[in-house]
Write a protein that holds these residues in place. Structure first.
Motif, PDB file in Angstrom:
ATOM      1  N   PHE A  15       0.838  -1.191   0.000  1.00  0.00           N
ATOM      2  CA  PHE A  15       0.000   0.000   0.000  1.00  0.00           C
ATOM      3  C   PHE A  15       0.875   1.243   0.000  1.00  0.00           C
ATOM      4  O   PHE A  15       1.811   1.348   0.784  1.00  0.00           O
ATOM      5  CB  PHE A  15      -0.898   0.029   1.240  1.00  0.00           C
ATOM      6  N   LEU A  23      -9.179  -2.802   2.042  1.00  0.00           N
ATOM      7  CA  LEU A  23      -8.601  -3.134   0.747  1.00  0.00           C
ATOM      8  C   LEU A  23      -7.756  -4.402   0.822  1.00  0.00           C
ATOM      9  O   LEU A  23      -7.483  -5.030  -0.192  1.00  0.00           O
ATOM     10  CB  LEU A  23      -7.792  -1.954   0.206  1.00  0.00           C
ATOM     11  N   ILE A  78      -7.922   1.302   5.905  1.00  0.00           N
ATOM     12  CA  ILE A  78      -7.660   1.119   4.475  1.00  0.00           C
ATOM     13  C   ILE A  78      -7.023  -0.246   4.232  1.00  0.00           C
ATOM     14  O   ILE A  78      -7.452  -0.995   3.346  1.00  0.00           O
ATOM     15  CB  ILE A  78      -6.755   2.252   3.937  1.00  0.00           C
ATOM     16  N   ILE A 122     -11.498   9.500  -1.508  1.00  0.00           N
ATOM     17  CA  ILE A 122     -10.449   8.490  -1.588  1.00  0.00           C
ATOM     18  C   ILE A 122     -10.317   8.061  -3.042  1.00  0.00           C
ATOM     19  O   ILE A 122     -11.316   7.862  -3.725  1.00  0.00           O
ATOM     20  CB  ILE A 122     -10.736   7.267  -0.674  1.00  0.00           C
ATOM     21  N   GLU A 123      -9.082   7.988  -3.510  1.00  0.00           N
ATOM     22  CA  GLU A 123      -8.781   7.513  -4.868  1.00  0.00           C
ATOM     23  C   GLU A 123      -7.895   6.289  -4.726  1.00  0.00           C
ATOM     24  O   GLU A 123      -6.882   6.334  -4.028  1.00  0.00           O
ATOM     25  CB  GLU A 123      -8.037   8.577  -5.661  1.00  0.00           C
ATOM     26  N   VAL A 124      -8.264   5.203  -5.385  1.00  0.00           N
ATOM     27  CA  VAL A 124      -7.485   3.969  -5.350  1.00  0.00           C
ATOM     28  C   VAL A 124      -7.121   3.597  -6.776  1.00  0.00           C
ATOM     29  O   VAL A 124      -7.992   3.557  -7.650  1.00  0.00           O
ATOM     30  CB  VAL A 124      -8.276   2.814  -4.689  1.00  0.00           C
ATOM     31  N   VAL A 142      -3.166   4.683  -2.838  1.00  0.00           N
ATOM     32  CA  VAL A 142      -4.357   5.259  -2.216  1.00  0.00           C
ATOM     33  C   VAL A 142      -4.060   6.721  -1.878  1.00  0.00           C
ATOM     34  O   VAL A 142      -3.062   7.022  -1.234  1.00  0.00           O
ATOM     35  CB  VAL A 142      -4.727   4.500  -0.919  1.00  0.00           C
ATOM     36  N   ILE A 156       0.042   4.956   0.655  1.00  0.00           N
ATOM     37  CA  ILE A 156      -1.057   5.797   1.126  1.00  0.00           C
ATOM     38  C   ILE A 156      -0.540   7.207   1.366  1.00  0.00           C
ATOM     39  O   ILE A 156       0.449   7.403   2.059  1.00  0.00           O
ATOM     40  CB  ILE A 156      -1.660   5.226   2.430  1.00  0.00           C
ATOM     41  N   ARG A 186      -9.325   1.319 -11.112  1.00  0.00           N
ATOM     42  CA  ARG A 186      -9.309   2.595 -10.405  1.00  0.00           C
ATOM     43  C   ARG A 186     -10.702   2.970  -9.953  1.00  0.00           C
ATOM     44  O   ARG A 186     -11.685   2.725 -10.652  1.00  0.00           O
ATOM     45  CB  ARG A 186      -8.771   3.681 -11.328  1.00  0.00           C
ATOM     46  N   GLU A 232     -14.069   0.221  -1.879  1.00  0.00           N
ATOM     47  CA  GLU A 232     -13.780  -1.221  -1.845  1.00  0.00           C
ATOM     48  C   GLU A 232     -14.810  -1.996  -2.662  1.00  0.00           C
ATOM     49  O   GLU A 232     -14.480  -2.895  -3.421  1.00  0.00           O
ATOM     50  CB  GLU A 232     -13.742  -1.705  -0.389  1.00  0.00           C
ATOM     51  N   ILE A 289     -14.242   4.942   2.094  1.00  0.00           N
ATOM     52  CA  ILE A 289     -13.392   3.745   2.019  1.00  0.00           C
ATOM     53  C   ILE A 289     -14.247   2.511   1.725  1.00  0.00           C
ATOM     54  O   ILE A 289     -13.898   1.678   0.882  1.00  0.00           O
ATOM     55  CB  ILE A 289     -12.577   3.568   3.323  1.00  0.00           C
ATOM     56  N   GLU A 331     -12.728   6.225  -7.488  1.00  0.00           N
ATOM     57  CA  GLU A 331     -12.663   7.468  -6.716  1.00  0.00           C
ATOM     58  C   GLU A 331     -14.036   7.642  -6.089  1.00  0.00           C
ATOM     59  O   GLU A 331     -15.042   7.624  -6.799  1.00  0.00           O
ATOM     60  CB  GLU A 331     -12.347   8.594  -7.696  1.00  0.00           C
TER      61      GLU A 331
END
Length: 185
Positions: free
Chosen positions: A3, A24, A20, A50-52, A39, A5, A62, A78, A74, A64
């Motif tokens: 991760f 995740l 997180i 939150i953007e992953v 993240v 972050i 991806r 997920e 969060i 957001e």
């Protein structure tokens, strides 16, 4: 999974980091151990975002998500990532048409996930229900924005008169406009 972050206008507390990694971390059954998950947490006024981003061979998974509470964001992100992974699996399975999928094709996705007999969710199936064809005439991006507004659309495809390439203009959430230009690698 590794991760990465970071926070913008927010301190990434131990509690946030733990949440997180726990939420995740459920995705680890899909990925190889060396997979990197980026993240980014940010706060703008009352919006907790939150953007992953998870780079996977040939594509990017991806999501957001924004809400008034970072922990809700969060949870939402997920769920979206998991749905995208099921779609990606269906794409890989249908692409291979019964042939074994090589590690080069799956990248950081676990082979066990691809080969599992989990039934695909029908609502996740991508179906193209209509095809439109139209003449693309050269115009400047500003003219394309005007045309898009006149049509009441949120995007517009056009041939850029300056570059002779196909471009897309789109309306952003804040009311401004964006331009997408192709970049061939």
């Amino acid at each position: 999974m590794n991760f990465i972050i970071s926070g913008k206008n927010i301190e990434v507390t131990a509690g946030l980091r733990e949440t997180i990694e726990q939420k995740l971390g459920k995705l680890e059954r899909y990925f190889t151990p060396e997979t990197e998950i980026t993240v980014t947490l940010s706060v703008e006024k009352e919006r907790q975002k939150i953007e992953v981003t998870i780079p996977v061979k040939g594509t990017i998974i991806r999501s957001e998500q924004t809400s008034s509470d970072m922990y809700v964001s969060i949870d939402l992100v997920e769920e979206i990532i998991e749905r995208q992974l099921r779609k990606y699996k269906n794409k890989l399975v249908s692409k291979s048409q019964g042939h074994p999928t090589s590690a080069a094709e799956t990248g950081s996705i676990r082979k066990e996930f691809i080969e599992s007999e989990e039934a695909p969710a029908e609502d996740d199936e991508i179906r193209i229900v209509r095809t439109k064809r139209f003449g693309v005439k050269p115009m400047y991006p500003e003219d394309a924005c005007l045309q898009m507004e006149l049509l009441g659309h949120s995007f517009f495809v056009f041939s850029n008169a300056e570059t002779d390439e196909v471009n897309v203009v789109y309306k952003r959430k804040d009311g401004s406009f964006g331009l997408i230009e192709p970049e061939f690698s």
